[in-house]
Design a protein around this motif. Structure first.
Motif, PDB file in Angstrom:
ATOM      1  N   PRO A  17      33.033  34.951  50.783  1.00 53.84           N
ATOM      2  CA  PRO A  17      33.581  36.289  50.532  1.00 53.84           C
ATOM      3  C   PRO A  17      33.925  37.022  51.833  1.00 53.84           C
ATOM      4  O   PRO A  17      33.187  36.943  52.819  1.00 53.84           O
ATOM      5  CB  PRO A  17      32.458  37.019  49.793  1.00 53.84           C
ATOM      6  CG  PRO A  17      31.451  35.993  49.425  1.00 53.84           C
ATOM      7  CD  PRO A  17      31.676  34.789  50.279  1.00 53.84           C
ATOM      8  N   SER A  65      43.200  33.149  45.879  1.00 55.23           N
ATOM      9  CA  SER A  65      44.195  34.170  45.571  1.00 55.23           C
ATOM     10  C   SER A  65      44.579  34.908  46.844  1.00 55.23           C
ATOM     11  O   SER A  65      43.703  35.360  47.594  1.00 55.23           O
ATOM     12  CB  SER A  65      43.606  35.151  44.555  1.00 55.23           C
ATOM     13  OG  SER A  65      44.310  36.357  44.558  1.00 55.23           O
ATOM     14  N   ARG A 115      43.032  38.350  46.915  1.00 55.60           N
ATOM     15  CA  ARG A 115      41.582  38.463  47.113  1.00 55.60           C
ATOM     16  C   ARG A 115      41.114  38.000  48.479  1.00 55.60           C
ATOM     17  O   ARG A 115      39.958  38.217  48.841  1.00 55.60           O
ATOM     18  CB  ARG A 115      40.861  37.673  46.031  1.00 55.60           C
ATOM     19  CG  ARG A 115      41.004  38.301  44.658  1.00 55.60           C
ATOM     20  CD  ARG A 115      40.230  37.571  43.574  1.00 55.60           C
ATOM     21  NE  ARG A 115      39.063  36.869  44.040  1.00 55.60           N
ATOM     22  CZ  ARG A 115      38.700  35.665  43.595  1.00 55.60           C
ATOM     23  NH1 ARG A 115      39.416  35.046  42.699  1.00 55.60           N
ATOM     24  NH2 ARG A 115      37.619  35.091  44.054  1.00 55.60           N
ATOM     25  N   GLU A 116      41.951  37.379  49.229  1.00 60.33           N
ATOM     26  CA  GLU A 116      41.540  36.792  50.506  1.00 60.33           C
ATOM     27  C   GLU A 116      41.331  37.845  51.593  1.00 60.33           C
ATOM     28  O   GLU A 116      40.623  37.602  52.552  1.00 60.33           O
ATOM     29  CB  GLU A 116      42.589  35.773  50.945  1.00 60.33           C
ATOM     30  CG  GLU A 116      42.142  34.462  51.473  1.00 60.33           C
ATOM     31  CD  GLU A 116      40.712  34.053  51.311  1.00 60.33           C
ATOM     32  OE1 GLU A 116      40.044  33.903  52.351  1.00 60.33           O
ATOM     33  OE2 GLU A 116      40.233  33.842  50.217  1.00 60.33           O
ATOM     34  N   HIS A 117      41.967  38.983  51.487  1.00 61.76           N
ATOM     35  CA  HIS A 117      41.827  40.065  52.473  1.00 61.76           C
ATOM     36  C   HIS A 117      42.132  39.578  53.889  1.00 61.76           C
ATOM     37  O   HIS A 117      41.340  39.756  54.808  1.00 61.76           O
ATOM     38  CB  HIS A 117      40.430  40.693  52.419  1.00 61.76           C
ATOM     39  CG  HIS A 117      40.080  41.227  51.080  1.00 61.76           C
ATOM     40  ND1 HIS A 117      40.657  42.354  50.554  1.00 61.76           N
ATOM     41  CD2 HIS A 117      39.227  40.759  50.138  1.00 61.76           C
ATOM     42  CE1 HIS A 117      40.164  42.569  49.348  1.00 61.76           C
ATOM     43  NE2 HIS A 117      39.305  41.615  49.064  1.00 61.76           N
TER      44      HIS A 117
END
Length: 121
Positions: A12, A32, A35-37
């Motif tokens: 995360p 995604s 979601r990877e930031h």
């Protein structure tokens, strides 16, 4: 002085990761983009397709791979782009998709950059 770390793409993202740069040529499977930031994706900093396929993440040939990858990095203009990013941010995390935290190109890349920048200035 910049802190330069590496992290698996499947771990995360955390606030203390700092500026996150994906350093793989291919997008990590099943991840995604939303979601990877990630702050940046530098595909061309990764090992060439030929080198990556020849190595195939074989731990027995890690030293040989590292030497070949470093030679590629010596001639790679993307290194300068990444060095500039490192100079501009207090913490940079190199994100990679490989399974093994020890046998991966991001570790070689981090060590290479630290040597060039004198401890990741």
């Amino acid at each position: 002085m910049t802190e330069l770390t590496i992290k698996r793409a499947y771990a995360p993202a955390q606030e203390d990761d700092g500026f996150r740069v994906l350093v793989d040529r291919l997008w990590p499977r099943g991840m995604s983009k939303a979601r990877e930031h990630l702050d940046l994706w530098i595909k061309n900093i990764a090992p060439s397709t030929e080198l990556r396929k020849a190595w195939n993440h074989n731990p027995d040939t890690m030293l040989e791979f590292a030497a070949s990858y470093r030679r590629e990095l010596d001639a790679n203009p993307a290194v300068e782009e990444l060095e500039q990013i490192i100079r501009e941010h207090p913490k940079v995390t190199l994100v990679y998709g490989a399974r093994d935290p020890d046998v991966n190109h991001a570790r070689v890349l981090r060590d290479y950059l630290e040597e060039r920048l004198g401890g990741a200035q």
